[in-house]
Design an enzyme around this catalytic site. Sequence first.
Site, PDB file in Angstrom:
ATOM      1  N   ARG A   2       0.892  -1.165   0.000  1.00 40.47           N
ATOM      2  CA  ARG A   2       0.000   0.000   0.000  1.00 40.47           C
ATOM      3  C   ARG A   2       0.924   1.207   0.000  1.00 40.47           C
ATOM      4  NH1 ARG A   2      -5.436   1.339   3.196  1.00 40.47           N
ATOM      5  NH2 ARG A   2      -6.074  -0.166   1.620  1.00 40.47           N
ATOM      6  N   GLN A  37      -9.554  -4.687  -3.700  1.00 38.44           N
ATOM      7  CA  GLN A  37     -10.922  -4.300  -3.315  1.00 38.44           C
ATOM      8  C   GLN A  37     -11.914  -4.755  -4.394  1.00 38.44           C
ATOM      9  OE1 GLN A  37     -11.965  -2.192  -0.438  1.00 38.44           O
ATOM     10  NE2 GLN A  37     -13.909  -3.032  -1.120  1.00 38.44           N
ATOM     11  N   CYS A  67     -16.601   0.617   0.437  1.00 34.72           N
ATOM     12  CA  CYS A  67     -15.304  -0.056   0.622  1.00 34.72           C
ATOM     13  C   CYS A  67     -14.845   0.030   2.076  1.00 34.72           C
ATOM     14  CB  CYS A  67     -14.275   0.542  -0.322  1.00 34.72           C
ATOM     15  SG  CYS A  67     -14.176   2.337  -0.213  1.00 34.72           S
ATOM     16  N   ARG A  92     -12.875  -9.288   1.636  1.00 37.27           N
ATOM     17  CA  ARG A  92     -11.468  -8.907   1.431  1.00 37.27           C
ATOM     18  C   ARG A  92     -10.583 -10.095   1.827  1.00 37.27           C
ATOM     19  NH1 ARG A  92     -10.021  -3.686   1.338  1.00 37.27           N
ATOM     20  NH2 ARG A  92      -8.185  -4.576   0.334  1.00 37.27           N
TER      21      ARG A  92
HETATM   22  N1   CP Z   1     -11.191  -0.597   1.940  1.00 35.44           N
HETATM   23  C1   CP Z   1      -9.943  -0.601   2.410  1.00 35.44           C
HETATM   24  O1   CP Z   1      -8.965  -0.691   1.655  1.00 35.44           O
HETATM   25  O2   CP Z   1      -9.837  -0.548   3.767  1.00 35.44           O
HETATM   26  P1   CP Z   1      -8.490  -0.295   4.571  1.00 35.44           P
HETATM   27  O3   CP Z   1      -8.008   1.102   4.228  1.00 35.44           O
HETATM   28  O4   CP Z   1      -8.867  -0.429   6.017  1.00 35.44           O
HETATM   29  O5   CP Z   1      -7.466  -1.315   4.153  1.00 35.44           O
END
Ligand code: CP
Length: 348
Positions: free
Chosen positions: A117, A147, A282, A310
Amino acid sequence: MKKPSSTATNLNKESLRHMVTMNDFTRAEMDDMLELMSLLKEARRDNAVPHLFKDKSLAMIFEAGSTRTRVSFETAATLLGGHALFLSPRDIHLGTKESIDDTARVLSRMCDIIMARTNSGATTKALTKMSTVPVINGLDCVYHPTQMLADIFTMKEHMPAGKKLSDLTVAFMGDATDVCRSLLLTCTKYGMDFKQIGPKKYQMQEEWLKVADKNCAETGATYEITDDVSKVSECNAIYGDSFYWTTQLDEKEERLAAFMPDYVITKELMEKAAPGAILMHCLPANDKEEVTREVLEGSRSVAFDQAENRLTAQMAILVYFTHKYTKEPSQETLKKHETRIKDFLKKL
Ligand code: CP
């Protein structure tokens, strides 16, 4: 002479695939991932998830915070018999004391898959350039492919009886976020009709619409970018996301003024959607901004099913992207190494 890496995973670079955007995958490949999700979800229900990631390591780079992506990937690795390493900027040198290239080189020598990320698409791309193991984009401000797998799977689970995905129309309410962009491309790839409903200033950029045009030409899907909230009447799924990201806090007031109250997902808005329409989100949700708590917890909401899926998606991703590289040692090979090492230790 240079000795080759001892990593058991990076054996077949020719077929190495990364997951930066779902749009890089064919519909058939996406269907395979969805089918794998279905099998793994059933296995989890029986507490019988096969150890298909046994003795493997997942490197998880997090430049930004996360609840779902972090917990789902880490839990997926454990359920599949493997291990996950949480690597925040405080833990590793990424981009500060060590280049992204070298970080990717080193992680590839020790881990079987990298999930990242990042705060920019450029970082994700740089990781894919140098990594010799699959890199999975866990959200990079451009795309959010993991996602999407959870979202399409959830749509299938909640589809009205007798309908196909291509019969559905999905509305994304608000800003052209990474989730909105990913949803535009994924829905059009699946032949669905897609609408972004939001103020003009925050509508999808031309660059992404051109990619969606190609999908539409192949699948017969359509999309519409509009500020007309009444268009929810044509939609079977109403999708919410935050009106601002953590890097946009300085724009928060301006954004809230642009989106509220017209684009907030309320009970009244849901009642104007197509009969039986579901609420998707999401998460995390701001229940005083883009969606009300009443809707989020109401009977039409599938947001928490999406969140659970997820984990279903991450299990499938870990297996899908590593199974071809897995070198299963024979009993003979295991015994040979054990004997050699134990014989050596006896001499110490
Ligand atoms: N929807 C999502 O990616 O949640 P997080 O930011 O908690 O990983």
